[in-house]
Each structure stands twice: as structure tokens, then as C-alpha cells.
Design an enzyme around this catalytic site. Sequence first.
Site, PDB file in Angstrom:
ATOM      1  CG  MET A  93      -1.263   1.435   1.705  1.00 53.82           C
ATOM      2  SD  MET A  93      -1.746   1.403   3.460  1.00 53.82           S
ATOM      3  CE  MET A  93      -0.161   1.042   4.252  1.00 53.82           C
ATOM      4  N   PRO A  94       1.843   1.358   0.777  1.00 55.13           N
ATOM      5  CG  PRO A  94       3.404   1.340   2.498  1.00 55.13           C
ATOM      6  CD  PRO A  94       2.661   0.434   1.571  1.00 55.13           C
TER       7      PRO A  94
END
Lengths: 74, 74, 74, 74, 74, 74
Positions: D1-2
Site C-alpha cells: 500500500m504505501p
Amino acid sequence: MPLIQVRVIKDVFSKEQKRQIIGKLTDAMVSIEGESMRGVTWCVIEEVESGDWGIGGNALTAADAQALARGKAA
Amino acid sequence: MPLIQVRVIKDVFSKEQKRQIIGKLTDAMVSIEGESMRGVTWCVIEEVESGDWGIGGNALTAADAQALARGKAA
Amino acid sequence: MPLIQVRVIKDVFSKEQKRQIIGKLTDAMVSIEGESMRGVTWCVIEEVESGDWGIGGNALTAADAQALARGKAA
Amino acid sequence: MPLIQVRVIKDVFSKEQKRQIIGKLTDAMVSIEGESMRGVTWCVIEEVESGDWGIGGNALTAADAQALARGKAA
Amino acid sequence: MPLIQVRVIKDVFSKEQKRQIIGKLTDAMVSIEGESMRGVTWCVIEEVESGDWGIGGNALTAADAQALARGKAA
Amino acid sequence: MPLIQVRVIKDVFSKEQKRQIIGKLTDAMVSIEGESMRGVTWCVIEEVESGDWGIGGNALTAADAQALARGKAA
């Protein structure tokens, strides 16, 4: 109002494919929000240099992305 | 703190106009936040390729944007 | 076409100041590009949480930014 | 995700330095989030033209940034 | 000059972890660009709502991301 | 690789509509790039506060956007 920004690696998509990205993503958005929002639905493509995109710390080139698109692991 | 990002189509604005964008938008921001914030007010211009900006699904070229700027419909 | 994005820390600017940011930055942009571009000049404010903005590795809070605005070092 | 996005002025960092940016920032992120997130940690470098980055209303060129990096005021 | 923007899902990282993200990513950047650039190295964290992040078309929640961080498939 | 970011005003779209945005825009992108790119096609929705979106200098609220979606002028 809706603003769609699409980031891709340069030289992976052709002029014609980028035109399709703008057309099809806008149509997808309009199918949800309603046709009266079309005029204020923007779609902007932003390209980054080959090698300037990292996944898990590994730089991805335009060639890597194209190999991936043809169904091979990068 | 404030970060101003300005996205435009490449070749629509000259070097001199882009310098004006940075100067005038920063001044406008400083007129609201106060002069002591000037040093931490950033203004970054990001250009996208001609044709990579869609409005309502239609790709806009640098020529379209310039025609629009001269007061004609794109 | 021009898209102006302004990133600030939440709770530093009031509703009224944010309205001024939209108005004054758009006016500054229109003064350069021409009045016929006003309708396609967008200005979007995006807020980040207090403490989520680092300068030189130090997190800045809304209180730090307000102190800075009043002319004191953060 | 990041998703890590790094904006820099074009021609300030070499190909090799940009590879380091992707590697080191991803490693820094993974050291916080855990190794199992590595595969979904993306790091994208986006370059803006020399002169298109303003600090306090003054346009910064690639040469200014390089002088700053060598320890001189811009 | 360098601007580091980190996008994450809200409520995945604690206040303390976000402070570490700002500190460690800035340090990683400074280790490449040189210490004299620290003052103009910004790192901003931007959070999106749980469920508003899609991978392959599937929405990822904060719980999914935390499960992934603990080493389980999302 | 492709990253799709969709900016909208908060409280205009429901949870279910945001799930559709992620699904349909990803599908539209995959229809152009090929199915093997699906796993690395990300779609992130970012919401801004009602009133923080200006068109031509006029702030747009969630209510304005919803009126527009129903086919009335904002």
C-alpha cells in the site's frame, strides 16, 4: 469535479492507447456519477521516466513494464 | 508549509509566464497567510504532454489550450 | 486546463481563508493566462493532519504553523 | 500500500542517485512497516523542469539546487 | 527542493510510526543529496480512507493492510 | 505500474459508489494494458472537504456537486 490522474512509465503506452485511457476511464467514471457530470470530469496522464518507478525497491524500466504487459514477470 | 502545485499542458506557457505563475501565486498565498510564511511557501509547476489532458473524455492539445486562451472554444 | 492544488496542514486556515485561497490564486492564474481560461481553471485545497508535515525531518503541527504565521520561528 | 512519491528538479540527480533514492527510501519505509509490505511499497520519482520550482516566489534552477547541495546558498 | 509525499491508508500507522516515516525517509534522502539540503527536504504524509485503496480492483481496508503487515495475505 | 488517483469532494459518493469507482476504472485500465497488468494496477480515491474545490474561483460544496449530478447547474 472528479479529477482522475493516471501515472504511467513513459513509452509504455502509445499516443492512441493514451487517448483510450482518457476516453475509457472518463466513461467508467461517468457511468457511476451520471452523464451530467461529464463536462467537469477531467482525466490527466502523467508520465515518469523509465527507471524512475520502483516496486519493492527495484527500479522498473519501460521495457520491464512492456514485458509484464505481454504476460512475463518483470 | 503551504505547497502550491500547478499542472499545465507543456508548451502552453512560456518560461517567462511560468516565472510569473510562481511569483504571482506565491504572492497571492502570502497575502492570506502572512509575510512570515513566504520562506516556506513552495510553488511547483508540473507539465503534462500535449494530448494527455482530457476534459469530458476528449483529449486537449497545447494548440487547443492556446486557442481557448485566445478566447475561442477548444 | 490549469489545475492548482494547494496542500496545507488542517486547522491552520479558516473556512473563510480557504475561500480566499481559492479566489485569489485563481485570479492570479487568470491574470496570466487570460480571462477566457477562468472556467477551466480549478483550484483544490488538500489538508494533511497536524504532525504529518516534516521539514528537514521534523514534524510540524498546526500550532507550529500558526506560530510561524504570527512571525515566530517554528 | 504505501506509495512514496519523490519530486525533484530534472538533472539534479544522476540515474545512479535516482536508483539509490528508490532503494533507500523503500528500505526506510520497510524498516517501519515490516518486510512483508515490501512487495506493495512503491516509490516513484517525478521530475520537474529547471526553473519550475519556486521557494518564496523565486524560481530555482537545477544549477541553484546543485550549488545548494554543495553547501552554498541558492 | 526534494518533496517526499507518502500516501497510506488511515489508521494503519500510529502517530509515532508516522513521525518515524518523516524522520527516516528524510534521513535516507539526505544521505544521498547531502546534509546541506536537509532544510529544503520536505516529507508529507497523506492518508486515504479505509477501503479507498484498490489493488487490481479490490478495495483494501486498514484491517487488510494490517493483516498484510503482520505477514498474512490481504 | 499504472497508478490511478481519483480526487472527489467528500460525501458526494457513497461507500458502494467508491467501490464501483475502484472496480470500473481498474477494469477500464486493464482493458487497455492487458490482464497481466491487473495485479500492479492501483486505484486510490482521495477526498477533499466540501467547499475546498474551486472552479473558476468559486468554491463547490458537496451539495453543489450533488445538484450537478442530478442534472442541475451548480
